[in-house]
Design an enzyme around this catalytic site. Sequence first.
Site, PDB file in Angstrom:
ATOM      1  N   GLN A   1       2.414  -4.714   0.543  1.00  0.00           N
ATOM      2  CA  GLN A   1       2.476  -4.542   1.997  1.00  0.00           C
ATOM      3  C   GLN A   1       1.429  -5.389   2.709  1.00  0.00           C
ATOM      4  OE1 GLN A   1       4.792  -2.811   3.766  1.00  0.00           O
ATOM      5  NE2 GLN A   1       5.784  -2.580   1.772  1.00  0.00           N
TER       6      GLN A   1
ATOM      7  N   THR B   1       0.002  -8.171   1.739  1.00  0.00           N
ATOM      8  CA  THR B   1       0.107  -9.611   1.544  1.00  0.00           C
ATOM      9  C   THR B   1       1.427 -10.189   2.043  1.00  0.00           C
ATOM     10  OG1 THR B   1       0.886  -9.273  -0.728  1.00  0.00           O
ATOM     11  CG2 THR B   1      -1.496  -9.623  -0.409  1.00  0.00           C
ATOM     12  N   ARG B   2       2.257  -9.372   2.676  1.00  0.00           N
ATOM     13  CA  ARG B   2       3.508  -9.922   3.203  1.00  0.00           C
ATOM     14  C   ARG B   2       3.219 -10.813   4.420  1.00  0.00           C
ATOM     15  NH1 ARG B   2       3.626  -4.870   5.779  1.00  0.00           N
ATOM     16  NH2 ARG B   2       4.562  -5.010   7.852  1.00  0.00           N
ATOM     17  N   PRO B   3       4.088 -11.789   4.680  1.00  0.00           N
ATOM     18  CA  PRO B   3       3.861 -12.723   5.798  1.00  0.00           C
ATOM     19  C   PRO B   3       3.699 -11.982   7.133  1.00  0.00           C
ATOM     20  CG  PRO B   3       5.665 -13.486   4.416  1.00  0.00           C
ATOM     21  CD  PRO B   3       5.301 -12.102   3.941  1.00  0.00           C
TER      22      PRO B   3
ATOM     23  N   VAL C   1       1.078 -10.241   8.189  1.00  0.00           N
ATOM     24  CA  VAL C   1       0.108  -9.145   8.226  1.00  0.00           C
ATOM     25  C   VAL C   1      -1.299  -9.691   8.430  1.00  0.00           C
ATOM     26  CG1 VAL C   1      -0.913  -7.248   6.919  1.00  0.00           C
ATOM     27  CG2 VAL C   1       1.547  -7.602   6.870  1.00  0.00           C
TER      28      VAL C   1
END
Length: 127
Positions: free
Chosen positions: A83, A85-87, A89
Site C-alpha cells: 500500500q 509503495t503504490r504509485p 502515495v
Amino acid sequence: MEFQTALALHLQQRAITTHFNKRLLDYTVQKDGSILLNFKDGSTEICDVLIGADGIHSATRHTMIKLATEEAQAAGNDELIKQLTRPGVKDPVWSGTACYRCVFPAEKLRELNPNHGTLHAPINVSH
C-alpha cells in the site's frame, strides 16, 4: 480566510511557536517522541506536533511514507508495504484534474449579484 492564516492565528493565540518561509527537507522521530525538523537553510527545530501542510511536493508526506515503509519492512508487513509503495502515495502523480480557486471580497459579488448563493451558504462545484 486561508487555512494557513486561520491555523497561524489559532496557534498564535495559544502562544505556540510557528515557523513560516522555511523549506523542510525531512524529519526524524526521536526516542522521546519529539520530532527533529531539518530545514534547507541548515537550521533544525524540535517539536511535539508536525502539521504537514507543505504542498504538492510535501517533504512531510515523503518522510512519513518513507518512515512507515521502513517500519513495515522491519515488521515484515508485506500488505502495508504494498500500500505504501503504490504509485501516487509517496510522490504525487498527475490525476488529470485541475482545481482553480480565488478569494475576493463578498461586497464585490454583492454588487454584481446580490442574490448569489455563496453570499448565504457555502457552495462546492465540481465537474
